[in-house]
Design a protein around this motif. Structure first.
Motif, short mmCIF file in Angstrom:
data_model
loop_
_atom_site.label_atom_id
_atom_site.label_comp_id
_atom_site.label_asym_id
_atom_site.label_seq_id
_atom_site.Cartn_x
_atom_site.Cartn_y
_atom_site.Cartn_z
N SER A 141 42.72 42.70 45.72
CA SER A 141 43.85 42.01 45.11
C SER A 141 44.86 41.73 46.21
O SER A 141 45.50 42.65 46.72
N PHE A 184 39.72 40.59 37.42
CA PHE A 184 41.17 40.66 37.22
C PHE A 184 41.70 39.23 37.13
O PHE A 184 41.38 38.40 37.98
N ASN A 186 44.95 36.24 36.47
CA ASN A 186 46.24 35.96 37.09
C ASN A 186 47.41 36.49 36.27
O ASN A 186 48.56 36.40 36.72
N GLN A 187 47.15 37.02 35.09
CA GLN A 187 48.20 37.58 34.24
C GLN A 187 48.28 39.10 34.35
O GLN A 187 48.96 39.75 33.56
N GLY A 188 47.55 39.67 35.30
CA GLY A 188 47.60 41.12 35.48
C GLY A 188 46.76 41.89 34.49
O GLY A 188 47.11 43.01 34.11
N ARG A 189 45.65 41.30 34.08
CA ARG A 189 44.75 41.99 33.15
C ARG A 189 43.36 42.12 33.76
O ARG A 189 42.93 41.29 34.55
N ASP A 222 45.61 45.53 30.04
CA ASP A 222 46.83 45.06 30.70
C ASP A 222 47.31 46.13 31.68
O ASP A 222 47.63 47.26 31.28
N THR A 224 50.01 46.41 33.28
CA THR A 224 51.42 46.78 33.17
C THR A 224 51.70 47.65 31.96
O THR A 224 52.31 48.72 32.06
#
Length: 413
Positions: A141, A184, A186-189, A222, A224
């Motif tokens: 990443s 992974f 681009n939305q952090g998932r 997710d 986050t």
């Protein structure tokens, strides 16, 4: 030759829009079948991009590029243990050219210079922070976080370039494959495919043809919030053939069976296709179709020679299997798959792998997120693992005639 593609100077897909390969064979070039694609809006609002044709897998020309290895490293003799690989399960590369290699047998992730020289060991065998037991894949990443998938610990851990563990999370899908296929976005998932079937299996199974089905999902996590979710992507049906042997039983797949191939699109949603036709759809997570790519490639029929060759191959290994092989051959469908796989690279380009003969190199067509054809790539080597397209290069590994693995890099035009 200009390709039919819509782009801007800031669009990273221009890296491949200028695909040119000057060959003496192409002194006189005819019009490409990829010129003049049509676009139309379907009743559901999706855009259909139809190409009258695409280059043949053995063609040469301005839109077909053959990529060659410019770096190969590994060791046969094992004089340097850091250059000896037992079972490579992942290769990654940073923007400065640093190459990361996961060796499953050694339970190590090692870093190498852009020239293939050993630099350091990032992760070693163990159960402490940043240590691995049975890791079967890596994902980089940016340049600062290397994700390692360790199925023995049911964990995915992120380490920095020096191997210090930054974070980890428990695998949201507890399945195991030979090589990690999680993605992974681009939305952090984090996404991983899974399936479920309510069918009750009997043991021993009934002899002959067995049919089944399973519901297919992609499960997300997710990074986050820690929230998990799943997206239903349809039902998979399958057939197999069960036969009795030596007081027990065995199972054979049916060659050329049709099926759906799916790839996560990191920008959002999925790319999906039935492997027997060149019709690829980009859908969102709600299942709505946004883009459809069609190309006029002919169907490939399953011939009598295909069925006979299968029977002969099976009977050569075990003459007692001839009767079963003949029954399996009779179950083969009428049409062969023409698509072998899909994946999306770090710049959002869709790579469509076509089915090629066993002795022919792998062949890929590239498209933008909007369905613009960007050219085709033919590998001048046989990859033994999945391709990682990073910073204008292909990274993967190959195996020699003794099955000794080597890491390779091949620059894109």
């Amino acid at each position: 030759m200009l390709l039919s593609a819509r782009t801007t100077e800031a669009d990273p897909t221009r890296i491949l829009l200028g695909l040119t390969l000057t060959l003496a064979l192409c002194a006189c070039e005819t019009e490409s079948p990829t010129q003049n694609p049509t676009r139309e809006t379907l009743p559901n609002g999706a855009v259909l991009v139809r190409y009258p044709g695409l280059p043949a897998i053995d063609s040469v020309g301005a839109v077909v590029n053959e990529v060659h290895v410019d770096l190969r490293f590994g060791s046969v003799e094992g004089d340097d243990p850091n250059l000896t690989f037992g079972d490579i399960r992942g290769v990654e590369a940073a923007s400065d050219g640093t190459i990361y290699v996961l060796d499953y047998l050694a339970a190590e992730v090692r870093a190498y210079s852009p020239d293939g020289e050993y630099v350091r060991t990032v992760a070693r065998r163990g159960e402490g922070p940043g240590e691995i037991l049975e890791a079967n894949g890596i994902r980089l990443s940016g340049d600062t976080l290397l994700w390692i998938h360790d199925h023995s610990q049911w964990a995915i851990m992120g380490v920095d370039p020096n191997g210090e563990e930054i974070r980890r999370f428990t695998k949201p899908v507890r399945t195991y494959g030979y090589i990690w296929t999680g993605v992974f976005d681009n939305q952090g998932r984090y996404w991983r495919s899974t399936s479920h079937s309510d069918e009750v299996r009997s043991y021993p199974p009934e002899m002959g043809v067995t049919t089944g089905s399973a519901r297919r999902y992609y499960k997300s996590y997710d990074l986050t919030s820690g929230a998990t979710d799943s997206v239903y992507v349809g039902e998979r049906t399958y057939r197999s053939y069960t036969y009795s042997v030596g007081g027990g039983w065995g199972v054979r797949g049916i060659p050329f069976e049709p099926g759906e191939i799916t790839a996560i699109n990191p920008s959002t949603g999925f790319w999906r296709a039935q492997n027997t036709s060149y019709r690829i759809a980009r859908t969102n997570e709600a299942g709505d179709t946004l883009i459809v790519i069609e190309a006029g490639l002919e169907e490939q029929p399953v011939t009598a020679e295909d069925r006979s060759a299968y029977v002969a191959e099976v009977a050569e290994g075990d003459p007692d299997m001839r009767r079963y092989a003949e029954e399996v051959a009779a179950l083969m469908p009428d049409v062969k798959p023409i698509l072998a796989g899909l994946f999306v690279d770090e710049e959002g380009r869709l790579w469509v792998r076509r089915v090629t003969p066993a002795d022919a190199p792998a062949f890929y067509d590239l498209f933008s997120d909007d369905g613009d054809y960007l050219g085709s790539v033919r590998l001048a080597f046989e990859a033994a693992g999945p391709l990682r397209v990073r910073h204008g290069h292909i990274y993967t590994w190959i195996a020699d005639e003794l099955d000794v693995p080597y890491v390779v890099r091949a620059p894109l035009p």
